[in-house]
Design a protein around this motif. Structure first.
Motif, short mmCIF file in Angstrom:
data_model
loop_
_atom_site.label_atom_id
_atom_site.label_comp_id
_atom_site.label_asym_id
_atom_site.label_seq_id
_atom_site.Cartn_x
_atom_site.Cartn_y
_atom_site.Cartn_z
N GLN A 1 -4.25 -4.19 10.77
CA GLN A 1 -4.38 -2.86 10.16
C GLN A 1 -3.43 -2.67 8.99
O GLN A 1 -3.82 -2.18 7.93
N ILE A 2 -2.18 -3.08 9.18
CA ILE A 2 -1.15 -2.70 8.22
C ILE A 2 -1.26 -3.46 6.89
O ILE A 2 -0.72 -3.03 5.88
N THR A 3 -1.96 -4.58 6.91
CA THR A 3 -2.11 -5.33 5.65
C THR A 3 -3.49 -5.13 5.03
O THR A 3 -3.92 -5.92 4.19
N ASP B 1 -2.83 -7.00 18.23
CA ASP B 1 -3.66 -8.17 18.54
C ASP B 1 -3.45 -9.29 17.52
O ASP B 1 -3.39 -10.47 17.89
N GLY B 2 -3.32 -8.93 16.23
CA GLY B 2 -3.12 -9.97 15.22
C GLY B 2 -1.82 -10.71 15.47
O GLY B 2 -1.76 -11.95 15.35
N SER B 3 -0.80 -9.98 15.84
CA SER B 3 0.50 -10.59 16.10
C SER B 3 0.46 -11.47 17.34
O SER B 3 1.00 -12.59 17.34
N ASN C 1 3.14 -1.35 12.93
CA ASN C 1 2.66 -0.12 13.58
C ASN C 1 3.18 0.10 15.00
O ASN C 1 3.44 1.24 15.39
N SER D 1 -7.90 -5.64 14.29
CA SER D 1 -7.64 -5.86 12.86
C SER D 1 -6.15 -6.02 12.58
O SER D 1 -5.30 -5.67 13.40
N GLY E 1 9.30 -7.85 10.13
CA GLY E 1 9.01 -9.05 9.34
C GLY E 1 8.23 -10.16 10.00
O GLY E 1 7.41 -10.78 9.34
N ASN F 1 -6.61 -3.24 17.96
CA ASN F 1 -7.54 -2.53 17.06
C ASN F 1 -8.49 -3.50 16.37
O ASN F 1 -9.21 -3.12 15.45
N MET G 1 5.57 -11.64 12.79
CA MET G 1 4.51 -11.29 13.73
C MET G 1 4.71 -12.04 15.06
O MET G 1 5.17 -13.17 15.09
C1 LIG Z 1 3.58 -15.16 9.34
C2 LIG Z 1 3.14 -13.83 8.76
N1 LIG Z 1 1.92 -13.74 8.18
C3 LIG Z 1 1.53 -12.57 7.66
C4 LIG Z 1 2.37 -11.50 7.68
C5 LIG Z 1 1.91 -10.18 7.06
N2 LIG Z 1 1.61 -9.24 8.10
C6 LIG Z 1 2.51 -8.33 8.52
S1 LIG Z 1 1.93 -7.33 9.72
C7 LIG Z 1 0.42 -8.08 9.65
C8 LIG Z 1 -0.71 -7.62 10.54
C9 LIG Z 1 -0.32 -7.34 11.96
O1 LIG Z 1 -1.51 -7.13 12.69
P1 LIG Z 1 -1.44 -6.59 14.15
O2 LIG Z 1 -0.37 -7.26 14.90
O3 LIG Z 1 -2.80 -6.67 14.73
O4 LIG Z 1 -0.98 -5.08 13.98
P2 LIG Z 1 -1.69 -3.86 13.21
O5 LIG Z 1 -1.25 -3.96 11.79
O6 LIG Z 1 -3.16 -3.99 13.39
O7 LIG Z 1 -1.12 -2.66 13.88
C10 LIG Z 1 0.39 -9.12 8.73
C11 LIG Z 1 -0.78 -9.96 8.44
C12 LIG Z 1 3.64 -11.65 8.28
N3 LIG Z 1 4.52 -10.65 8.35
N4 LIG Z 1 4.00 -12.83 8.82
#
Ligand SMILES: Cc1ncc(C[n+]2csc(CCOP(=O)(O)OP(=O)(O)O)c2C)c(N)n1
Length: 202
Positions: A116-118, A84-86, A38, A114, A57, A112, A59
């Motif tokens: 979000q994208i997964t 935040d997840g990344s 995103n 979360s 690809g 956010n 994070m």
């Molecule tokens: C090591 C790894 N685990 C899982 C994934 C799958 N994945 C791709 S984007 C994502 C979520 C990213 O979350 P965030 O950075 O918070 O961004 P948002 O989607 O909330 O904008 C996940 C789990 C991945 N690409 N690499």
């Protein structure tokens, strides 16, 4: 113990809107690194520039890539956008960035709460973890949550004059990104390197 109030008293903003506000300010061939998904979708949608890099690809690489660019080109302002997840997956970069401390680096956390994208699974940032507090603990001394859009713009302007790297936390809604980068890593890399003046067109 829960996250400090300053993480909760901020307005919930929108990633595309905030990204567009940043892009409108860019007049000096600043580099902008979008993270996976995103953050780079909205960077693309805000208007492609040759100095934009879109991570695919993996994070957590927006801030580390931006660190490398900031060190390699100290006269160029470098921005990075990460979810935040990344960031949670790559927390170690914060202490590295605080140690190397390029003052031309401005990092923006799009929180956010979360992945979000997964599918919108909650991250620890939705509950207990305050990522700006984490960054401050890692030595990123110029870190703050943006209270609203005006405050975000003020913090961006302030970062340009800072003597240390800056991290701006933005609480955002759960809307998906509005654009989509072509998924061609070689094209993205070559275009970016040309945009930074380190590769000539073939
Ligand atoms: C090591 C790894 N685990 C899982 C994934 C799958 N994945 C791709 S984007 C994502 C979520 C990213 O979350 P965030 O950075 O918070 O961004 P948002 O989607 O909330 O904008 C996940 C789990 C991945 N690409 N690499």
């Amino acid at each position: 113990m829960t996250a400090p109030d300053n993480a909760r008293n901020t307005k919930v903003m929108n990633r595309f809107d905030v990204t567009s506000r940043l892009v409108k300010k860019l007049t000096r061939e600043e580099a902008v690194i979008g993270g996976i998904g995103n953050t780079n979708f909205d960077l693309w949608a805000a208007g492609h520039r040759p100095q934009n890099f879109y991570m695919l690809g993996s994070m957590g690489l927006a801030f580390p890539i931006a660190l490398g660019v900031a060190l390699a080109q100290p006269d160029r302002r470098v921005f990075a956008l990460e979810g935040d997840g990344s960031l949670l997956m790559q927390l170690g970069c914060l202490s590295t960035i605080a140690t190397l401390a390029p003052k031309n680096l401005t990092m923006i956390l799009m929180d956010n709460g979360s992945y979000q994208i997964t599918g919108g699974q909650a991250t620890p940032a939705a509950g207990v973890a305050d990522l700006i507090a984490v960054a401050l603990g890692c030595g990123i001394s110029n870190g703050a949550w943006a209270a609203d859009e005006e405050d975000f713009e003020r913090l961006i302007d302030q970062s340009l004059a800072a003597s240390v790297p800056t991290l701006i936390g933005v609480r955002i809604d759960n809307k998906p990104g509005v654009g989509a980068t072509r998924r061609d890593p070689v094209q993205i890399r070559e275009r970016f390197m040309m945009g930074l003046g380190v590769r000539q067109a073939l």
